[in-house]
Every structure is written in structure tokens, then in C-alpha cells.
Design a protein around this motif. Sequence first.
Motif, PDB file in Angstrom:
ATOM      1  N   PRO A 193       4.369   3.321  -7.183  1.00  0.00           N
ATOM      2  CA  PRO A 193       4.216   2.002  -7.806  1.00  0.00           C
ATOM      3  C   PRO A 193       2.766   1.663  -8.104  1.00  0.00           C
ATOM      4  N   LEU A 194       2.546   1.179  -9.332  1.00  0.00           N
ATOM      5  CA  LEU A 194       1.244   0.639  -9.732  1.00  0.00           C
ATOM      6  C   LEU A 194       0.095   1.622  -9.561  1.00  0.00           C
ATOM      7  N   ASP A 195       0.427   2.930  -9.498  1.00  0.00           N
ATOM      8  CA  ASP A 195      -0.608   3.966  -9.402  1.00  0.00           C
ATOM      9  C   ASP A 195      -1.447   3.811  -8.134  1.00  0.00           C
ATOM     10  N   ILE A 196      -0.849   3.315  -7.051  1.00  0.00           N
ATOM     11  CA  ILE A 196      -1.621   3.119  -5.820  1.00  0.00           C
ATOM     12  C   ILE A 196      -1.170   4.057  -4.709  1.00  0.00           C
ATOM     13  N   GLY A 197      -0.176   4.887  -4.961  1.00  0.00           N
ATOM     14  CA  GLY A 197       0.277   5.831  -3.947  1.00  0.00           C
ATOM     15  C   GLY A 197       1.786   5.920  -3.899  1.00  0.00           C
ATOM     16  N   PHE A 198       2.292   7.014  -3.365  1.00  0.00           N
ATOM     17  CA  PHE A 198       3.734   7.211  -3.279  1.00  0.00           C
ATOM     18  C   PHE A 198       4.330   6.312  -2.204  1.00  0.00           C
ATOM     19  N   ALA A 199       5.525   5.813  -2.484  1.00  0.00           N
ATOM     20  CA  ALA A 199       6.151   4.851  -1.580  1.00  0.00           C
ATOM     21  C   ALA A 199       7.654   5.063  -1.555  1.00  0.00           C
ATOM     22  N   VAL A 200       8.277   4.576  -0.481  1.00  0.00           N
ATOM     23  CA  VAL A 200       9.726   4.548  -0.363  1.00  0.00           C
ATOM     24  C   VAL A 200      10.137   3.112  -0.110  1.00  0.00           C
ATOM     25  N   THR A 201      11.142   2.627  -0.835  1.00  0.00           N
ATOM     26  CA  THR A 201      11.673   1.286  -0.611  1.00  0.00           C
ATOM     27  C   THR A 201      13.150   1.403  -0.282  1.00  0.00           C
TER      28      THR A 201
END
Length: 456
Positions: free
Chosen positions: A173-181
Motif C-alpha cells: 500500500p502507498l509504496d511504503i512496504g508490503f503489508a497483510v490486512t
Amino acid sequence: MPFSTRWRLRLVTPLLWLACGLASAQNPPVAADAPGAPASAAQPSAAQAAALSRDARRIHALSRDKLLQIRTLLRTSNTQASIGSGFFVSADGLIVTNFHVASQLALEPERYRGVYVTIDGQEGDVDLLAFDVQHDVAVLRAGQRTAPAPVLEFRPAAEPLAQGERIYSLGNPLDIGFAVTEGTYNGLVRRSFYPRIFFGGTLNPGMSGGPAVDDAGRVLGVNVAKRLDGEQVSFLIPAEFAQALVQRAASAQPITQPAHKEVARQLLVHQQLLTERFLQTPFQEQRHGNYLVPVPDDALARCWGSGRDPDYSALHLERSACQTNSHVVAGDFSTGTVRLGYEAYSAPSYGAARFAHMYSRSFANERIPNRGSRQKTAAECAERFVDQGGLPLRAVVCMSAYRKLPGLYDMTVLAATLNQPTQGVLGRLDVRGIGFDNGLKLAERFLQSFRWEAAP
């Protein structure tokens, strides 16, 4: 008084400039224990939170080496033009993402090139192999790899999702790092022209094309969009459409020339399906006084209405609008929708001349694209007075051609009833991305469905 719709949808792949300033002070976060916070925002117990966190960590650990960021770069300056997400689905480097993530590679390959970036920062070029405009999926192939790619498996079709089942969405998201939701499966979206999974979780710009997986880490969907007017109302493309495209792409050659003809071909299939649905499904009738006007069946479109307008004390004005959930991405814009809207006027104290002046101005205020753009030509319009079963109508039909998508048009139909001195209904039909002949069929069906029901 142009018609408008009530909700907005955002694809979750930003252009680079969109990724830089989306936080807004207009909607600050509300603490769960703050006055007025919704009951559903109550904090989970420590044990529940720990369990959920362990699940998320496990899913992230299972998936991290299969996740990718997909970047579109300008060839001349090597700067980012857009970003999205993707994931490996075959050992030889096939990648699934959204079409809207890769659309610049399809339509302007001479100007843009694609790059994948792994979670640990490794980069490589990608080639676009195939795309499905209708379902918004694309398949790329990673270049510059010497080792087999780690792969996310698809969940078997024989294991359908259960209502409330836990889903984990992954992306950058938003080019700020990989994430899991984390979120839940809430069935398929009602009235969606193509199947979409209702994901009760958060998607953010940059996560388009990333995978949504089950508790075992198997892909069940692809991130695609979210509602801007709701919280945790997001949408996934069912995995079956990605799987079908992967099979087609396995033996495909890279797309190196602008693919406008293929995009147009797929959009023409879409508009044919849309036209057939509308022609085969009888209109419902909406009443405004003695007027009966056509609205789509509830299974085809969402409709809204409003009553008396307080700005007009001597004028009774009712508005209504309907829109299909059938949009498809055609590059840097969406198309493929049908909208209908009405304004019903009644002003017995006005007198015929005053009412005619107001009514004519309202008709003239409807916006028609009389200037061309980079995407479409200026609209060409034809006006006629028609008699529909004893109900006289003033009708205007306008067509605007897509410059690079042959055979496709935007159409607007305006209609005004003319049988009463101080009453009338203005109707508007907008169809985006329609074939010429099918547009005329829908226009005729629309105009033929107006009725006046005389008082007994």
C-alpha cells in the motif's frame, strides 16, 4: 440540473502522485473508546488479538517471497508512473496482477516498461503476456531470473468459501512496504455485472493486483477496488478468472505493440453482454404523478430518489437516478456503464409560459461533451420530436467515438415530455462504451418506455 450518482469506487492502484498525499485531516481516526465510537469498534481481548496477529504473521511468512510490487516506468526518464502489486503463480515466473496495473504496458509499450520488485528489494523486467479487460486481470512474465520462482497456489474450486471465513489480503500500500490486512468473506457483491467478492477488510492504493488468500495461504481472489464512501468495503476478483488467464498466457508471446484493437475487442464483448441483459430484462415503471418512466430491474442497477426540493417553494421537483455496477477499465479511464436519471416537475401556479421557460432551461443545462478530448471525439447530436403512444417527447441522441478503440462510443439520450402545460419529466440515459447499433437499440427501448396515464 445535471443528474449525479451517490457513490464512488476507487481502484486500488495509484498513479505515483496519488501515493504521496492521501492522508486527510477531514477524516481523522476515531479511537475505539472515544465518545461516539461505534460499538463494533470495541477492542478484541488480548487472547483474540494475539491469535489474529499470529495468523497474520504466519500468512505473511508463507507468502512474503511470492509477493511483488509492479512498477510502470517511463522509458525516457526511468521514473515511476504507477505502482501496484502482484504475485508469482508458476515456477517459470508467471505473475498475476490487475489489468489496470499493467494497462500502460498494453496500450503504450513504446513509452512505458514494467518492473517487478520482490519483498527483499530484488528487481527485474516484466513482459505483458495476456490481459482480461472484463475481469481486470493480467499476466506478466518475470525476466532476469535464474532460479525457479516461489509460487502461491490457488484454492481449489471444489472448496467454496463460507460466509464469514477469514481472508488475508496482501500487497504494497502507498509504496511504503508490503503489508497483510485481515478481513472476512461476505459473499458476492449484489448487482455486480461480473462476479466480485465482498471483502470485509481494508484495501489501499498500491494493493491492486495483490493476492487475497485463505487461512492455508491459498489464493482465492485478487485485490481490485474499494468504496470511498464506506469503511472496510472492498472488492476482490474471484481467483477462477486469474486461473483461466494464466492458462492462456502460458504459451503466449510478449505484447510489444499497442494493444488497442484487443482492448476494443474485449470491450465490444462486454457491451454486447450488457445490451443483451437490458433488452432481455423488462424495465420496471417508476411513477411521477401521471407519468410512468422506465427504470432497470433491481437485479441490474441501484436506484436512488429524492423528494421535494426546498429551493423551489412553488415547484414540486423529484429526482431519481439508477446506475449499473458494470464498469470496466479501458486504460486510464473506466467505461462500460449504464446510467438513467429523471427530474419530474410540477408547478401549477407558474402558468404555461413561465413553466416552459424553466423547463427548457433545465433541458439545456444537461451537459453534453461538445468538445473532443484525447480519448474521444466531440459528441454529434440529432434532435427529434417523437410521439410515444400519444405522449409527445422532445428527444436528443448524442454519440461520441473513442479515438483508439474502434467501434465504441459514449451515448447520451435526453428526453422531455411535452403533453402538459405545467408538468413534465426530463429523462437522461448515459451509456459508456457501446457499439453504435446497440446504442440505438437501447435509445429506442428507453424512449418507447415513457407513458402517460390519464386520470380516471
